[in-house]
Design a protein around this motif. Structure first.
Motif, mmCIF file in Angstrom:
data_model
loop_
_atom_site.group_PDB
_atom_site.id
_atom_site.type_symbol
_atom_site.label_atom_id
_atom_site.label_comp_id
_atom_site.label_asym_id
_atom_site.label_seq_id
_atom_site.Cartn_x
_atom_site.Cartn_y
_atom_site.Cartn_z
ATOM 1 N N THR A 1 0.798 -1.227 0.000
ATOM 2 C CA THR A 1 0.000 0.000 0.000
ATOM 3 C C THR A 1 0.835 1.283 0.000
ATOM 4 O O THR A 1 0.274 2.378 0.103
ATOM 5 N N ALA A 2 2.148 1.166 -0.111
ATOM 6 C CA ALA A 2 2.997 2.367 -0.194
ATOM 7 C C ALA A 2 2.901 2.909 -1.616
ATOM 8 O O ALA A 2 3.715 2.581 -2.488
ATOM 9 N N VAL A 3 1.892 3.732 -1.847
ATOM 10 C CA VAL A 3 1.513 4.154 -3.197
ATOM 11 C C VAL A 3 2.671 4.802 -3.949
ATOM 12 O O VAL A 3 2.940 4.468 -5.110
ATOM 13 N N ASP A 4 3.368 5.720 -3.310
ATOM 14 C CA ASP A 4 4.469 6.413 -3.991
ATOM 15 C C ASP A 4 5.678 5.504 -4.186
ATOM 16 O O ASP A 4 6.303 5.508 -5.252
ATOM 17 N N LYS A 5 5.995 4.724 -3.184
ATOM 18 C CA LYS A 5 7.145 3.823 -3.276
ATOM 19 C C LYS A 5 6.950 2.787 -4.382
ATOM 20 O O LYS A 5 7.908 2.335 -5.020
ATOM 21 N N ALA A 6 5.702 2.408 -4.619
ATOM 22 C CA ALA A 6 5.401 1.402 -5.639
ATOM 23 C C ALA A 6 5.842 1.830 -7.031
ATOM 24 O O ALA A 6 6.098 0.988 -7.901
ATOM 25 N N GLU A 7 5.951 3.136 -7.269
ATOM 26 C CA GLU A 7 6.351 3.633 -8.586
ATOM 27 C C GLU A 7 7.737 3.138 -8.979
ATOM 28 O O GLU A 7 8.034 2.969 -10.166
ATOM 29 N N THR A 8 8.594 2.899 -7.991
ATOM 30 C CA THR A 8 9.936 2.383 -8.271
ATOM 31 C C THR A 8 10.128 0.956 -7.755
ATOM 32 O O THR A 8 10.968 0.219 -8.268
ATOM 33 N N ASP A 9 9.337 0.565 -6.769
ATOM 34 C CA ASP A 9 9.435 -0.782 -6.186
ATOM 35 C C ASP A 9 8.378 -1.685 -6.831
ATOM 36 O O ASP A 9 7.599 -2.354 -6.156
ATOM 37 N N THR A 10 8.398 -1.694 -8.160
ATOM 38 C CA THR A 10 7.316 -2.317 -8.929
ATOM 39 C C THR A 10 7.168 -3.808 -8.670
ATOM 40 O O THR A 10 6.049 -4.322 -8.518
ATOM 41 N N GLU A 11 8.276 -4.526 -8.611
ATOM 42 C CA GLU A 11 8.206 -5.982 -8.444
ATOM 43 C C GLU A 11 7.615 -6.364 -7.095
ATOM 44 O O GLU A 11 6.844 -7.319 -6.991
ATOM 45 N N ALA A 12 7.974 -5.617 -6.050
ATOM 46 C CA ALA A 12 7.420 -5.908 -4.722
ATOM 47 C C ALA A 12 5.918 -5.633 -4.692
ATOM 48 O O ALA A 12 5.149 -6.401 -4.095
ATOM 49 N N ALA A 13 5.500 -4.534 -5.336
ATOM 50 C CA ALA A 13 4.076 -4.219 -5.399
ATOM 51 C C ALA A 13 3.313 -5.292 -6.172
ATOM 52 O O ALA A 13 2.233 -5.728 -5.765
ATOM 53 N N LYS A 14 3.894 -5.744 -7.267
ATOM 54 C CA LYS A 14 3.255 -6.786 -8.074
ATOM 55 C C LYS A 14 3.146 -8.100 -7.296
ATOM 56 O O LYS A 14 2.133 -8.807 -7.378
ATOM 57 N N ALA A 15 4.179 -8.424 -6.518
ATOM 58 C CA ALA A 15 4.183 -9.686 -5.784
ATOM 59 C C ALA A 15 3.022 -9.773 -4.796
ATOM 60 O O ALA A 15 2.365 -10.813 -4.674
ATOM 61 N N LEU A 16 2.751 -8.664 -4.075
ATOM 62 C CA LEU A 16 1.686 -8.686 -3.072
ATOM 63 C C LEU A 16 0.311 -8.350 -3.646
ATOM 64 O O LEU A 16 -0.700 -8.901 -3.207
#
Length: 299
Positions: A60-75
């Protein structure tokens, strides 16, 4: 057993309490295993063999997801797909939470479940992909799309505003993003209603539902309402209401674009479960009172 993923979060905390009357509830936290790892997830599911999965885990770290794409996709994408895969084989009920970020935020009308999606951010895109994986699995999953979630515990807008209100003399808050603040306890209560119906064998409960309070506001007016209610409860708030200044989104740049219109139409949910969802102001008052009472007990 009812298995709740992400049980350390603000929604997860409420789920553990609200689902308890329906059967044995097990919460999964980060300490139980890495939910971004498919093999770990399958091992946990095989260990606990739940009859019902409530997936409150998400990136749910909306801004961080812009660069941490793989971690966002995993969850947000892979985890729901893995849960659906296991649920299909084991005939398990699955409930999942989605977000207003799957829409593009255009217009002013509340979004309905059949409206076209168009996420603007990595967070929204990965959440939408997770929704699609559940729907394509054909397991009768229930997906609750919610928005502006906050609660009496955890880290959220309400608690941040109360803290800033005790520290600052002036505050600027975005006023051109519109939506409906929705407390975690309401999400948990509605989920419990849906779980109960599924366990009873009620047919036709599946697909996407919007789950928020009723009414709408913007972040600036929400902040003012929080301060006003906190003061009414005797909480020391330093900042005056007229010192909370409205600003446009353009004055508060962030890596991830925010939808300007996050209003969600909840008529489908109210019809399906015979509910009357509360106005956001009434729900906020209950939530702040809960927070105040909890903190008094800690003193």
């Amino acid at each position: 057993m009812i298995l709740v993923t992400g049980s350390e979060g603000q929604v997860g905390y409420e789920l553990l309490r609200t689902l308890a009357p329906l059967g044995r509830v097990k919460g999964l936290t980060r300490a139980d295993g890495d939910l971004s790892d498919r093999n770990t997830v399958l091992a946990l599911l095989n260990e606990h063999k739940p009859c019902c999965i409530v997936n409150a885990a998400a990136y749910t770290a909306v801004d961080k997801a812009e660069t941490d794409t793989e971690a966002a996709k995993a969850l947000n994408t892979t985890l729901p797909a893995t849960l659906a895969e296991w649920a299909k084989v084991n005939q398990t009920h699955l409930f999942h939470y989605s977000t207003d970020y799957v829409y593009d935020g255009s217009g002013t009308n509340p979004w309905v479940e059949t409206d076209p999606t168009g996420p603007l951010s990595v967070y929204g895109k990965t959440k939408l992909a997770g929704d699609q994986a559940l729907l394509e699995a054909g397991i009768g999953a229930v997906i609750f799309r919610t928005s502006w979630v906050y609660g009496a515990r955890g880290r959220n807008f309400m608690l941040t505003m109360i803290k800033l209100g005790q520290e600052r003399d002036e505050l600027s808050v975005v006023a051109d993003q519109w939506g409906t603040p929705t407390p975690a306890w309401l999400i948990a209560q509605v989920t419990a209603t849906a779980v109960r119906e599924k366990l009873k064998g009620t047919k036709g409960i599946e697909g996407v539902y919007h789950l928020t309070c009723t009414g709408d506001t913007n972040w600036c007016d929400f902040a003012r309402a929080i301060m006003q209610e906190a003061q009414a409860l005797g909480i020391s708030i330093r900042i005056e209401k007229d010192r909370i200044k409205p600003i446009p989104t353009a004055d508060y740049p962030a890596p991830a674009p925010r939808p300007l219109n996050s209003r969600l139409n909840v008529a489908k949910l109210e019809r399906a479960f015979n509910l009357q969802l509360p106005d956001w102001r009434n729900a906020m008052q209950l939530t702040i009172r809960d927070w105040a009472e909890h903190n008094r007990n800690l003193d």
